[in-house]
Design an enzyme around this catalytic site. Structure first.
Site, short mmCIF file in Angstrom:
data_model
loop_
_atom_site.label_atom_id
_atom_site.label_comp_id
_atom_site.label_asym_id
_atom_site.label_seq_id
_atom_site.Cartn_x
_atom_site.Cartn_y
_atom_site.Cartn_z
N GLY A 1 -25.31 -22.67 -39.69
CA GLY A 1 -25.01 -21.81 -40.81
C GLY A 1 -25.37 -22.44 -42.15
N GLU B 1 -23.57 -12.65 -34.54
CA GLU B 1 -23.53 -13.56 -35.68
C GLU B 1 -24.28 -13.03 -36.90
OE1 GLU B 1 -23.79 -17.90 -34.50
OE2 GLU B 1 -24.58 -16.97 -32.68
N ASN C 1 -26.50 -26.96 -32.17
CA ASN C 1 -26.91 -25.76 -32.88
C ASN C 1 -28.26 -26.02 -33.54
OD1 ASN C 1 -24.37 -23.78 -33.09
ND2 ASN C 1 -23.65 -25.89 -33.15
N TYR D 1 -15.19 -19.34 -41.30
CA TYR D 1 -15.83 -18.51 -42.31
C TYR D 1 -14.87 -17.77 -43.25
CZ TYR D 1 -19.76 -19.33 -39.22
OH TYR D 1 -20.72 -19.93 -38.47
N ASP E 1 -22.12 -30.88 -32.21
CA ASP E 1 -20.67 -30.77 -32.27
C ASP E 1 -20.04 -31.57 -31.14
OD1 ASP E 1 -21.49 -28.90 -34.12
OD2 ASP E 1 -20.72 -27.16 -33.03
N GLU F 1 -21.92 -28.91 -28.00
CA GLU F 1 -23.15 -28.12 -28.09
C GLU F 1 -24.02 -28.63 -29.23
OE1 GLU F 1 -22.54 -24.03 -29.13
OE2 GLU F 1 -20.90 -24.49 -30.50
N SER G 1 -20.97 -19.73 -33.49
CA SER G 1 -19.97 -19.34 -34.49
C SER G 1 -18.59 -19.12 -33.90
CB SER G 1 -20.41 -18.07 -35.26
OG SER G 1 -21.58 -18.31 -35.99
N ARG H 1 -27.40 -29.27 -35.80
CA ARG H 1 -26.05 -29.84 -35.85
C ARG H 1 -25.56 -30.09 -34.44
NH1 ARG H 1 -22.75 -25.66 -37.45
NH2 ARG H 1 -21.70 -25.71 -35.42
#
Length: 313
Positions: free
Chosen positions: A283, A28, A279, A223, A264, A277, A157, A262
């Protein structure tokens, strides 16, 4: 509109000398470098004194020289998000943004974090995991049918993830995941919409719903693509959104995460949330979700960066 509590600091000098650690050696790396440029620019605009370090080892050298007072961590994946950096800084008595050692390690491990969720009644897609010596993955198809997802157990990611719709593609998907670690997780597909809940201190940010023409919200959709669509407001009624935020908060807290992050999850046709998951170092690029959610509640990028830096307190 959601309101944040007052800032803890009003003077950038109160942060002292900040080490912005980015890059590192994980897959990443490029995402981290991109986000680091944005965060560094926000520091400059706000008069925060900082130095940039590519990876933890350069940072540790500066700390030994007494050149750093606190750390803004933006290294994603192994070496930055897995507890190793946090543990070293704990020994050095240097405050760092985000979660601590144990929770960082736990949230990076998809298998063990899902075990903790299951034990505490938080729904997560059914899964199996395969260690480095296992070569027969047919039991996953027997358990879950097709399609299913194959993932590395300790990376973010969406790197190394494959949606497998035919049995003939399973081995190649496992081989890809094993480029990033010996153990892989194979997960049943949950049909539904994908949502993201940003966390900033004790505040839950507005939910974001994502739509992509890709098979799933993969690295390219995150991205590189201009076709990914982000919905914030997410389109849910206020009561349901509030309930999903509360569930996300519980999923975050049970893993011991703190500071910012974050969560998800997927929501199926019946309205049930299935958590994927947490994070702990999301990002901070131009496509990233936490800045988008913060903007929806009136918090611009510079203010978000300041608030994240305050989590090092």
């Amino acid at each position: 509109m959601i309101q944040l509590p007052p800032r803890k600091f009003s003077d950038p000098g109160q942060f002292g000398r900040v080490g912005l650690v980015i890059g590192g050696e994980s897959a990443e790396r490029e995402v981290s470098l991109d986000g680091g440029r944005a965060v560094g620019s926000a520091f400059e605009r706000q008069g925060i004194e900082f130095s940039v370090f590519d990876g933890p080892l350069a940072l540790f050298d500066a700390i030994r020289r007494g050149a750093i007072d606190r750390v803004f961590n933006l290294v994603h994946g192994p070496g930055g998000e897995d507890g190793s950096l946090q543990g070293a800084l704990q020994l050095m008595k240097i405050p760092v943004t985000g979660s601590g050692l144990a929770s960082s390690a736990l949230t990076m491990d998809k298998v063990r974090s899902k075990w903790v969720w299951e034990r505490n009644g938080i729904a997560t897609p059914p899964f199996d995991y395969f260690g480095p010596d296992e070569q027969d993955f047919s039991r996953a198809i027997e358990k879950f049918g097709l399609p299913l997802f194959v993932k590395p157990t300790g990376l973010g990611s969406s790197i190394g993830i494959t949606r497998v719709s035919q049995a003939s593609g399973l081995q190649a998907a496992v081989d890809l995941a094993r480029r990033y670690g010996d153990t892989v997780i194979i997960e049943a597909e949950i049909a539904g919409s994908e949502y993201f809940a940003g966390v900033l201190g004790r505040t839950m940010l507005p939910l974001i719903r994502v739509e992509t023409p890709n098979e799933f919200y993969d690295y390219q959709a995150k991205y590189e693509s201009d076709e990914t669509r982000y919905f914030c407001p997410c389109g849910l009624d206020a009561g349901l959104e509030s309930e999903l935020q509360a569930q996300s908060r519980k999923a975050f807290d049970i893993l011991g995460a703190s500071g910012w992050g974050r969560v998800d999850f997927l929501m199926d046709a019946a309205g049930k949330a299935w958590f994927l998951e947490v994070n702990t170092t999301p990002g901070m690029t131009g496509h990233s979700l936490v800045p988008q959610a913060a903007a929806q509640m009136g918090v611009d990028f510079d203010e978000l960066v300041w608030r994240i830096l305050e989590t090092s307190l």
